[in-house]
Enzyme design. Sequence first.
Site, PDB file in Angstrom:
ATOM      1  N   GLY A  69      -2.431 -22.899 -11.197  1.00 51.12           N
ATOM      2  CA  GLY A  69      -1.743 -22.748  -9.917  1.00 51.12           C
ATOM      3  C   GLY A  69      -2.105 -21.456  -9.227  1.00 51.12           C
ATOM      4  O   GLY A  69      -2.354 -21.422  -8.014  1.00 51.12           O
TER       5      GLY A  69
ATOM      6  N   GLY B  36      -2.088 -19.194 -14.387  1.00 56.33           N
ATOM      7  CA  GLY B  36      -2.944 -20.333 -14.722  1.00 56.33           C
ATOM      8  C   GLY B  36      -3.617 -21.014 -13.545  1.00 56.33           C
ATOM      9  O   GLY B  36      -4.031 -20.371 -12.572  1.00 56.33           O
TER      10      GLY B  36
ATOM     11  N   GLY C  83       4.542 -23.561  -9.615  1.00 55.57           N
ATOM     12  CA  GLY C  83       3.963 -22.877 -10.778  1.00 55.57           C
ATOM     13  C   GLY C  83       2.733 -22.074 -10.424  1.00 55.57           C
ATOM     14  O   GLY C  83       1.761 -22.027 -11.182  1.00 55.57           O
ATOM     15  N   ALA C  84       2.772 -21.401  -9.269  1.00 58.93           N
ATOM     16  CA  ALA C  84       1.577 -20.711  -8.766  1.00 58.93           C
ATOM     17  C   ALA C  84       1.460 -19.275  -9.250  1.00 58.93           C
ATOM     18  O   ALA C  84       0.542 -18.560  -8.852  1.00 58.93           O
ATOM     19  CB  ALA C  84       1.575 -20.736  -7.240  1.00 58.93           C
ATOM     20  N   ASN C  85       2.369 -18.848 -10.142  1.00 58.30           N
ATOM     21  CA  ASN C  85       2.314 -17.445 -10.572  1.00 58.30           C
ATOM     22  C   ASN C  85       1.318 -17.215 -11.707  1.00 58.30           C
ATOM     23  O   ASN C  85       0.992 -16.086 -12.031  1.00 58.30           O
ATOM     24  CB  ASN C  85       3.694 -16.969 -11.021  1.00 58.30           C
ATOM     25  CG  ASN C  85       4.253 -17.797 -12.162  1.00 58.30           C
ATOM     26  OD1 ASN C  85       4.597 -18.956 -11.941  1.00 58.30           O
ATOM     27  ND2 ASN C  85       4.356 -17.239 -13.346  1.00 58.30           N
TER      28      ASN C  85
ATOM     29  N   TYR D 112       4.955 -34.902 -23.864  1.00 60.31           N
ATOM     30  CA  TYR D 112       4.066 -34.357 -22.827  1.00 60.31           C
ATOM     31  C   TYR D 112       3.119 -35.448 -22.325  1.00 60.31           C
ATOM     32  O   TYR D 112       2.901 -35.591 -21.112  1.00 60.31           O
ATOM     33  CB  TYR D 112       3.265 -33.185 -23.403  1.00 60.31           C
ATOM     34  CG  TYR D 112       2.193 -32.643 -22.489  1.00 60.31           C
ATOM     35  CD1 TYR D 112       2.526 -31.889 -21.364  1.00 60.31           C
ATOM     36  CD2 TYR D 112       0.835 -32.874 -22.745  1.00 60.31           C
ATOM     37  CE1 TYR D 112       1.541 -31.380 -20.520  1.00 60.31           C
ATOM     38  CE2 TYR D 112      -0.151 -32.362 -21.910  1.00 60.31           C
ATOM     39  CZ  TYR D 112       0.205 -31.622 -20.798  1.00 60.31           C
ATOM     40  OH  TYR D 112      -0.766 -31.127 -19.962  1.00 60.31           O
TER      41      TYR D 112
END
Length: 287
Positions: free
Chosen positions: A14, A12, A8-10, A165
């Site tokens: 990350g 926020g 999820g580094a694309n 969550y």
Amino acid sequence: SRRALITGANTGIGFHAARALAAQGMKLTLACRSLEKAERARERILAESKIPADHLDTLALDLANLASVGDAASEFLDRGEPLDLLINNAGVAGLRGETTDGFELAFGVNHLGHFKWTLALMPALVQAAAPRIIHVASRAHERAPGIDFAAVQTSTRSRTGFPEYQVSKLANVLFSAELDRRLHGNDSPASASKICSYSLHPGVVATDVWREVPRLLRGFMKLFMISSEEGAATTVHCATDPQCAGQSGLYYDRCAPKTPSAIAQDPELARALWEHSPRWAQLELSL
């Protein structure tokens, strides 16, 4: 130079963690559901850091699909290079539904996908000199009363998805602690015992994890949140701080160890979660 792999580094936390690690000269792999978005993030990081283009690459990873998780791990392992740093950052919040394999969406993505991902990457982690695994959890875990092992095998039951969550974030903290116990147990191989595992609360961060929350409510929530850049600070601390080397198995908040909820410290619940997870994740376990 050391290799870091971030889910999820694309966007926020990350993305900002990746940017900070690139600035420190690390080689990076951005593992994301959308390769197109991963490539855009790669271009942004290359434009503002001095690392060579071949030190930053991308990998397609859909954590809601266990077959995709296995394929992505195999693709990384085929490179034959050591993995110094694994950051399990991707996540969903406030969404309803189920994964490809029929698990509750938050639990399936936030815990089960990352469980399979982490264990599948062990051959690359044990090759590294001082590997670290970082699980981006949340203080939302404190509100989870436990884990209903039947409920996580069905579609989201609540209207908001937030109770689920909270359970998924409890699972992150439990997994990190149990992983540490197993890596450093008396019968674990010496190559595994050098791996450190951490979980953390990044702060209440205004990121894309909240993208499905209604716009008006989302705008109000974000007034009380910190930026993604501030939220990445604890991740980067656990990834790079020399002091953390001797603190495996701990939970962090604001760059310091913190005591998680009582249930997050329950070894029986952690063991039960570990007993279910490999079977659900279709994974042969050696730990």
